[in-house]
Design a protein around this motif. Sequence first.
Motif, PDB file in Angstrom:
ATOM      1  N   ASN A 243     -11.165   6.102  -4.222  1.00 16.28           N
ATOM      2  CA  ASN A 243     -10.050   4.823  -4.524  1.00 16.28           C
ATOM      3  C   ASN A 243     -10.175   4.056  -3.071  1.00 16.28           C
ATOM      4  OD1 ASN A 243      -8.592   6.348  -6.619  1.00 16.28           O
ATOM      5  ND2 ASN A 243      -8.397   8.061  -5.305  1.00 16.28           N
ATOM      6  N   ARG A 273       0.099  -3.925   5.072  1.00 18.30           N
ATOM      7  CA  ARG A 273       0.871  -3.044   5.228  1.00 18.30           C
ATOM      8  C   ARG A 273       1.914  -3.698   6.535  1.00 18.30           C
ATOM      9  NH1 ARG A 273      -1.102   3.375   5.557  1.00 18.30           N
ATOM     10  NH2 ARG A 273      -2.128   3.275   3.361  1.00 18.30           N
ATOM     11  N   CYS A 300       0.985   6.946  -8.340  1.00 20.08           N
ATOM     12  CA  CYS A 300       0.395   5.600  -8.210  1.00 20.08           C
ATOM     13  C   CYS A 300       0.942   4.868  -6.662  1.00 20.08           C
ATOM     14  CB  CYS A 300       0.700   4.522  -9.224  1.00 20.08           C
ATOM     15  SG  CYS A 300       2.564   4.460  -9.559  1.00 20.08           S
ATOM     16  N   LYS A 301       2.180   5.399  -6.387  1.00 28.34           N
ATOM     17  CA  LYS A 301       2.855   5.061  -5.215  1.00 28.34           C
ATOM     18  C   LYS A 301       2.028   5.600  -4.022  1.00 28.34           C
ATOM     19  CE  LYS A 301       7.180   5.948  -2.444  1.00 28.34           C
ATOM     20  NZ  LYS A 301       8.357   6.382  -2.265  1.00 28.34           N
ATOM     21  N   CYS A 304      -1.496   4.010  -3.597  1.00 29.48           N
ATOM     22  CA  CYS A 304      -1.669   2.554  -3.230  1.00 29.48           C
ATOM     23  C   CYS A 304      -2.031   2.291  -2.002  1.00 29.48           C
ATOM     24  CB  CYS A 304      -0.368   1.593  -3.539  1.00 29.48           C
ATOM     25  SG  CYS A 304      -0.358   0.047  -3.230  1.00 29.48           S
ATOM     26  N   ILE A 309       3.802  -0.044  -4.168  1.00 27.30           N
ATOM     27  CA  ILE A 309       4.553   0.522  -5.171  1.00 27.30           C
ATOM     28  C   ILE A 309       5.571   1.331  -4.744  1.00 27.30           C
ATOM     29  CG2 ILE A 309       4.219   1.806  -7.182  1.00 27.30           C
ATOM     30  CD1 ILE A 309       1.342   1.201  -7.523  1.00 27.30           C
ATOM     31  N   ILE A 323       6.003  -2.443  -9.269  1.00 27.66           N
ATOM     32  CA  ILE A 323       5.189  -3.136  -8.369  1.00 27.66           C
ATOM     33  C   ILE A 323       5.728  -4.258  -7.730  1.00 27.66           C
ATOM     34  CG2 ILE A 323       2.840  -4.203  -8.570  1.00 27.66           C
ATOM     35  CD1 ILE A 323       2.398  -1.574  -9.439  1.00 27.66           C
ATOM     36  N   CYS A 328       1.016  -7.025  -3.867  1.00 27.00           N
ATOM     37  CA  CYS A 328      -0.124  -6.462  -4.664  1.00 27.00           C
ATOM     38  C   CYS A 328      -1.445  -7.249  -4.624  1.00 27.00           C
ATOM     39  CB  CYS A 328       0.370  -6.302  -6.056  1.00 27.00           C
ATOM     40  SG  CYS A 328      -1.078  -5.251  -7.191  1.00 27.00           S
ATOM     41  N   CYS A 334      -4.498   1.790  -8.551  1.00 26.30           N
ATOM     42  CA  CYS A 334      -3.370   2.470  -9.369  1.00 26.30           C
ATOM     43  C   CYS A 334      -3.474   2.792 -10.629  1.00 26.30           C
ATOM     44  CB  CYS A 334      -2.092   1.832  -9.030  1.00 26.30           C
ATOM     45  SG  CYS A 334      -2.269   0.068  -9.737  1.00 26.30           S
TER      46      CYS A 334
END
Length: 392
Positions: A243, A273, A300-301, A304, A309, A323, A328, A334
Amino acid sequence: MGHITSKDAYRNLEERINWFTQGAPPSASLYKILQVLYTEDEAKWVALLPVRPFTAKKAARIWNTSEVKAEAFLEHLCQKALLLDSFHEGVRKFVMPPPMAGFIEFALMRTRGDIDQKYLSELYYQYMNVEEDFVKDLFFATDTHLGRVYVQEPVLMNDNTVHILDYEKASHIIEQASHIGLGTCYCRHKMLHIGEPCEINAPLDVCLTFGNVARSLAENGQHARLIDKKEAMNVLERSYEANLVQIGENVRENPAFICNCCGCCCEALQAARKFSPMQPVATTNYIPDISKECVGCGKCKAICPILAISMESGREGKAVAQIDNQICLGCGVCVRNCPTNAIKLIPREMQIITPVNSTHRFVLQAIEKGTLQNLIFDNQAFANHRAMAAVL
């Protein structure tokens, strides 16, 4: 040069680094970093080198020494990955890489005993993760970004596959590369040394370099290992499975690198972030779209890498994924992890424009930053270059 003190040597080197479009804001931490990477003599002589590629003959003229001695010293600097070399029509040229992606990363792309890598990692963390001026300058000083995200090709639907351009595919970059180098991930290596290992235990041996950069790093000091296309594709697949986000040089032709990045260690993803909604790298031309099949599992949250998300109240009060399209990156991580296939990538409304090559990117960034004169009159060793750059 006459008498020069240690302080002068490193200050001159810092000024030389900032002569380039991508610089390094001065601080006590930077001064200590340069002391680890460069001896006083190395700092003194590197500070005089031009920005653009140069020959040993030109370096000898600048340093007022013989061509043989100049080339030997330049080779020594290549062994430390403080310079890169190239060959064009039989002529060997040298160039000083920028801080990133450059000599800062190269120092941690393999285990080496000539420098204290733990101490250096602590200085890097202080300079980039605590002080932040370098990261802000690196990622947000220009509209043209240093890096861009590659979409994870396996998650594209058939109708999108026909629209993806070759330069948007990491697999195409691998297939077209003349040389491919594999090295240690600088970011995760750094975080290991400061006692904060990768939260997802991502692999270390996934840093890819291409073309002349790969060849120079491999042949000089073994900062990378030359690999074939099959092994490079395996690196890409391992990175997908872990990932990781693929971030490469923001160019269409012959990018110098592709990093496989995690959200906890990578400076670019950390900047995404921390400074949201500003984006530190160019996004892909895709954006996730969530269908009514979303069951609100939240995977998915959790996965990420840039926290784009959230889980919001949807139909009948059931939580559904949402989203934030403003931040993004369009990487597709995700999509890969959705257990119900409720997420797919769709084209963005506006296409992302990518510079043609490294030179194009350098010039665009120099214009945006107001430093184009430093590329034209690129040698601080000559008074007339300094004067003309100041005039412009």
